[in-house]
Design an enzyme around this catalytic site. Structure first.
Site, mmCIF file in Angstrom:
data_model
loop_
_atom_site.group_PDB
_atom_site.id
_atom_site.type_symbol
_atom_site.label_atom_id
_atom_site.label_comp_id
_atom_site.label_asym_id
_atom_site.label_seq_id
_atom_site.Cartn_x
_atom_site.Cartn_y
_atom_site.Cartn_z
ATOM 1 C CD GLU A 283 3.760 -72.754 -12.614
ATOM 2 O OE1 GLU A 283 3.815 -72.269 -13.776
ATOM 3 O OE2 GLU A 283 4.071 -72.204 -11.331
ATOM 4 C CD GLU A 286 4.508 -78.560 -16.212
ATOM 5 O OE1 GLU A 286 4.073 -77.578 -15.782
ATOM 6 O OE2 GLU A 286 4.849 -78.508 -17.324
ATOM 7 C CB CYS A 303 0.521 -67.280 -15.410
ATOM 8 S SG CYS A 303 0.660 -68.986 -14.420
ATOM 9 C CB SER A 323 5.091 -74.435 -16.617
ATOM 10 O OG SER A 323 3.800 -74.886 -15.990
ATOM 11 C CE LYS A 362 -3.662 -63.391 -18.216
ATOM 12 N NZ LYS A 362 -3.198 -64.723 -18.090
ATOM 13 C CD GLU A 365 -3.369 -66.543 -21.349
ATOM 14 O OE1 GLU A 365 -2.157 -66.895 -21.109
ATOM 15 O OE2 GLU A 365 -4.204 -66.470 -20.670
ATOM 16 C CD GLU A 370 -1.043 -72.403 -29.230
ATOM 17 O OE1 GLU A 370 -1.612 -71.467 -28.966
ATOM 18 O OE2 GLU A 370 -0.053 -72.552 -29.829
ATOM 19 C CB CYS A 507 -1.183 -59.224 -12.469
ATOM 20 S SG CYS A 507 -0.364 -60.826 -12.883
#
Lengths: 579, 338
Positions: A283, A286, A303, A323, A362, A365, A370, A507
């Site tokens: 990142e 980036e 994230c 990102s 998560k 995720e 992907e 988190c």
């Protein structure tokens, strides 16, 4: 602001104008029971447990909810009369009359506000029996199940989803006895704009909203002789797991975790902090690339999977800003099944990757299409929340706080303070800046702490000079705050780098964290994270030797072709479109 | 006085009429404000009162149409004109919606302070032939019932409240000897229970349990303690509920327990409904003047009536559903209902 004088239970008390009776009572250590009250949310006044007696004219009295009723000069209040105790007991019995009353087999046994209220009011019988409201269980979501029969309609899930997260995935429907909390049009939760942040679960006083548990899947993998089971632990879990073993919030048990995980039977113990260091590299480069190319700005962090899903539903116009770096969880998962598998000559199909996360999203995720390798293998096979991890440890009779220390396994278990900072609001950005500033200006003295990004303010703004360029920064946590920043950007505010974490506090306040997760526990967990970072020998991701090794031996350059292939992802507008 | 730039003052007054979606609770001022704001019609905590913090947070004047309708008349004719009717503490007139067991029903505007007797007999024309007025429920679904022997007192806010009724919406439902007061209370509690916004526990859950107790009583399954439990729940609900709906919802039960306790007792102890309304408590049997025509047996939908020529027919009461068809069709009046 002037003060108001009143009397509570015969004790004079002086509080600022605008205080509630509850606050006034608290200020002199008088406890008033509540069920639907929550400091983080607007006042509801639904449960009526907090009613108190207010003296009126000519010896009359009336009952008013302490949570919402403002103090008035000269008020005479009593909080614990026989009538009030009876009313509160009746209210509890009325809730119980419409409740499954299956405490022994309930996931919230001994962690239930209703159960605590029963104990406090010595409920030993229920005077009312009759019809119970019934609505089907919703298991459609990969992370959160809804059990409306357990719901006591306190409304906290509705409020947190609306006021803190700005998602509006739940609300009250129907009237009278049929009133129920449901997603729009009684759709399955999985078909709504729900971002699976799990804040509703943290607010639920009973077991109406629960984790969809993957304990059985993980246990089966641990038992399977043909599987090699790896595990990664997210940054914030190390400062919260102790709470499930009776420790106060903010006690870090980092080095106990590898010992505990090996005792349960995991073959390799990795650290999501390593993935966070890698995310900083990707990142960060980036950001450097965008600075050189002149945009697009802001670069927005990716994230937090709850935030990503929120963006896809509500603000897909920001997809080009996101990102493309994968989250630390997916980076560790992808590298385990590629770099680690190749290096150790393991067939990656034999690997079963578990991650222990503070986060319910998560679980969503890891299922995103992907996030599969070229042959379709999932990068991460199962997620356990901190709470489920606690359950697993207890099933295996592992008492984490008393264990000896040990180390994470090398390379994918080697990390820095920067990686750790991913668990706290503002920390992801702080970690990136520690590296970006050094890469762009290698001669500068490395700056490690950015106070503007610290603290619990909902939106933190700051700026930093990188080389000769001023970067405007913002960090938002809680999705309602993300909305504010995005709307402000759309209205013209210039921000170069924006960090969003779905959950309040980041988190450490995630939907998978131990109960209670509240203002106090979030603050103490954040302090523990900062303290641990300060004590670590390496606090910049690019100085992590393991990161260097992986680039050198396997990936090549940050943002290079192979890194891009394995460690970057895509986003797409998601239906239903949120407003 | 409507529209932009009133009389060149630069001040505007626009009136927009918003149609409600039909929820009873939206008659409660804060629930109505929520509803007009496009939100679910749920009561809010007071204070702050709408006069300080109402529609979209602005000070808001909430009143009944009847009140607003009086304003121009008072402005045009003066306060003394308005006070010329009614009593010193309750000036003006009041519109009642007269319904139930009276000969003349409809909207009536009467001076404050009129007695219920005048209202029901002089204007309402009294009970229909063959029946006697038993009670009048005032103020809408959550109003209390005032018995016939208290109807000589004047109708004003204080007196109605003292008697257990209320002015409320101006509803006035008259009951007569053919009305079961337990069933009557059950009907109105059923309505308010269904119309509760569902927010606060005593109103949502408490009225449901009261309703279930009333259902038990009218089914002949009541227990003596039920009356105490009804009074207890009613007290908790009216003392702890968040808004007027919940606070008033138990009133039909409280007032009938106060004035018609004997009807509750006869349901519970004697399993009898004196008005012959509560179906589960009725029994039908065939009297000796049966001419064994068999019409009742043929019309019985169960069927549970048996007999043959020359015999008195017999009803099997275990199977009877108390529909009353036999009683209606018997040409000889030989089917008795008790």
């Amino acid at each position: 602001m002037s003060d108001v004088n009143l009397t509570i239970n015969g004790i004079p008390v002086r509080v600022p104008t605008g205080s509630t009776l509850l606050q006034a009572a608290e200020s002199i250590s008088i406890r008033i029971p509540t069920l639907c009250y929550d400091k983080q949310l607007t006042v509801s006044g639904a449960c009526r447990m907090c009613v108190v007696e207010v003296a009126g004219p000519a010896g009359s009295t009336r009952l008013e909810p302490a949570c919402s009723y403002p103090v008035q000069e000269g008020m005479v209040v009593r909080t614990n009369t026989r009538e009030l105790r009876d009313a509160r007991r009746t209210i509890i019995e009325l809730i119980l009359a419409n409740h499954p009353r299956a405490c022994q087999t309930c996931i919230r046994n001994q962690r239930c506000d209703l159960q605590s209220a029963c104990r406090e009011y010595s409920i030993d019988k229920i005077r009312y029996e009759g019809e119970k409201r019934h609505h089907a269980i919703d298991t459609s979501s990969v992370a959160i199940t809804r059990h409306p029969d357990y719901c006591i309609l306190c409304g906290k899930c509705v409020k947190v989803c609306k006021e803190v997260q700005g998602v509006y995935a739940l609300d009250f429907v129907r009237r009278g006895f049929s009133t129920t909390v449901l997603p729009p049009f009684d759709r399955d939760l999985a078909e709504t704009v729900c971002v699976l942040c799990g804040q509703c679960l943290l607010k639920c006083p009973v077991a109406a909203i629960r984790d969809k548990s993957y304990l059985n899947k993980v246990e089966a993998a641990l038992e399977d002789p043909n599987k090699i089971v790896t595990v990664q632990v997210a940054p914030s879990v190390r400062v919260t797991i102790g709470e499930l073993f009776g420790l106060p919030p903010g006690v870090s048990l980092t080095r106990k975790l590898p010992t505990a995980l090996r005792r349960i039977g995991f073959d390799y113990v990795f650290d999501t902090d390593f993935g966070a260091d890698m995310a900083v590299m990707e990142e960060g480069h980036e950001l450097i690339g965008r600075l050189q190319a002149g945009g697009p700005f802001p670069l927005i962090t990716s994230c937090s999977p709850g935030w990503v899903k929120f963006m896809e539903h509500f603000y897909p116009e920001f997809i080009p800003n996101m990102s493309s770096a994968k989250s630390p969880q997916q980076i560790v998962g992808a590298l385990t099944k590629t770099f680690f598998a190749e290096r150790n000559r393991i067939d990656h199909k034999k690997l079963f990757n578990v991650s222990i996360m503070p986060c319910s999203a998560k679980k969503f995720e890891i299922q995103r299409p992907e996030h599969r390798l070229d042959d379709g293998t999932r990068e991460v096979d199962a997620v356990l929340t901190t709470r489920e991890f606690g359950d697993l440890l207890k099933l295996h009779e592992v008492d984490v706080p008393t264990l000896p220390d040990s180390e994470f396994d090398p390379i994918l278990g080697d990390s820095t303070g920067a990686g750790l900072m991913f668990g706290v609001t503002g920390g992801m950005m702080e970690a990136s800046l520690r590296t970006v500033a050094s890469v762009l200006d290698p001669t500068s003295h490395p700056r490690l702490e950015y106070s503007a990004l610290r603290g619990t303010g909902g939106i933190k703004r700051g700026s930093v000079l990188v080389g000769d360029r001023e970067l405007k920064l913002a960090a938002a946590h809680g999705l309602a705050n993300a909305r504010k920043v995005l709307d402000s950007i759309k209205a013209g505010e210039e921000i170069h780098f924006l960090e969003v974490m779905a959950c309040p506090g980041g988190c450490i306040g995630g939907g998978g964290q131990p109960l209670p997760t509240d203002e106090d526990s979030r603050r103490r967990r954040i302090e523990a994270m900062y303290a641990e970072d300060r004590g670590l020998p390496i606090r910049q991701s690019h100085k992590n030797p393991a990161i260097m090794t992986v680039y050198k031996e396997f990936l090549g350059e940050p943002n290079g072709e192979k890194a891009h292939h394995l460690l970057h992802t895509k986003y797409s507008a998601r239906s239903p479109r949120g407003f | 006085m409507l529209g932009p730039n009133i009389l060149g003052t630069g001040k505007d007054l626009h009136v927009e009429i918003v149609q409600g979606a039909g929820a009873f609770v939206c008659g409660e001022e804060t629930a109505m404000i929520s509803s007009i704001e496009g939100k679910r019609g749920m009561a809010r905590n007071k204070p702050p009162y709408p006069a300080a913090h109402g529609f979209h947070g602005h000070p808001t004047c909430v009143n009944n149409v009847e009140t607003f309708a009086n304003v121009p008349l008072i402005l045009a004719n003066g306060v003394d004109w308005f006070r010329g009717v009614g009593t010193p503490s309750n000036a003006g007139t009041k519109i009642f919606s007269l319904s139930g067991k009276v000969r003349n029903t409809g909207l009536v505007e009467v001076p404050m302070g009129i007695t219920l007797n005048e209202l029901l007999h002089d204007i309402g024309g009294g009970a229909p032939a063959g029946s006697v007025i038993k009670a009048a429920q005032t103020g809408g679904p959550s109003g209390g019932c005032i018995p016939a022997d208290r109807m000589s007192t004047p109708v004003d806010y204080e007196t109605l409240r003292k008697l257990g009724g209320m002015m409320g919406s101006g509803g006035l439902v008259v009951t007569d000897s053919g009305t079961c007061m337990v069933n009557f209370a059950k009907f109105f509690l059923g309505f308010t229970q269904h119309e509760s916004c569902g927010k606060c526990i005593p109103c949502r859950e408490g009225t449901k349990r009261m309703l279930e107790i009333l259902e038990r009583i009218t089914d002949g399954k009541g227990k003596r303690e039920d009356m105490d439990e009804l009074r207890h729940l009613a007290a908790v609900i009216s003392r702890t509920s968040a808004c007027g709906l919940g606070q008033a919802a138990p009133q039909p039960v409280v007032s009938t327990l106060r004035y018609f306790e004997h009807e509750y007792i006869s349901h519970i102890v004697d399993t009898r409904c004196m008005a012959g309304v509560c179906r589960s408590l009725l029994t039908y049997h065939i009297l000796p003047n049966c001419r064994s025509c068999g019409l009742c047996a043929r019309k019985c939908p169960v069927p549970c009536i048996s007999g043959s020529k020359g015999e008195i027919y017999v009803i099997d009461n275990d199977r009877c559903i108390k529909c009353g068809e036999c009683n209606r069709v018997c040409p000889f009046g030989a089917v008795a209902r008790t």
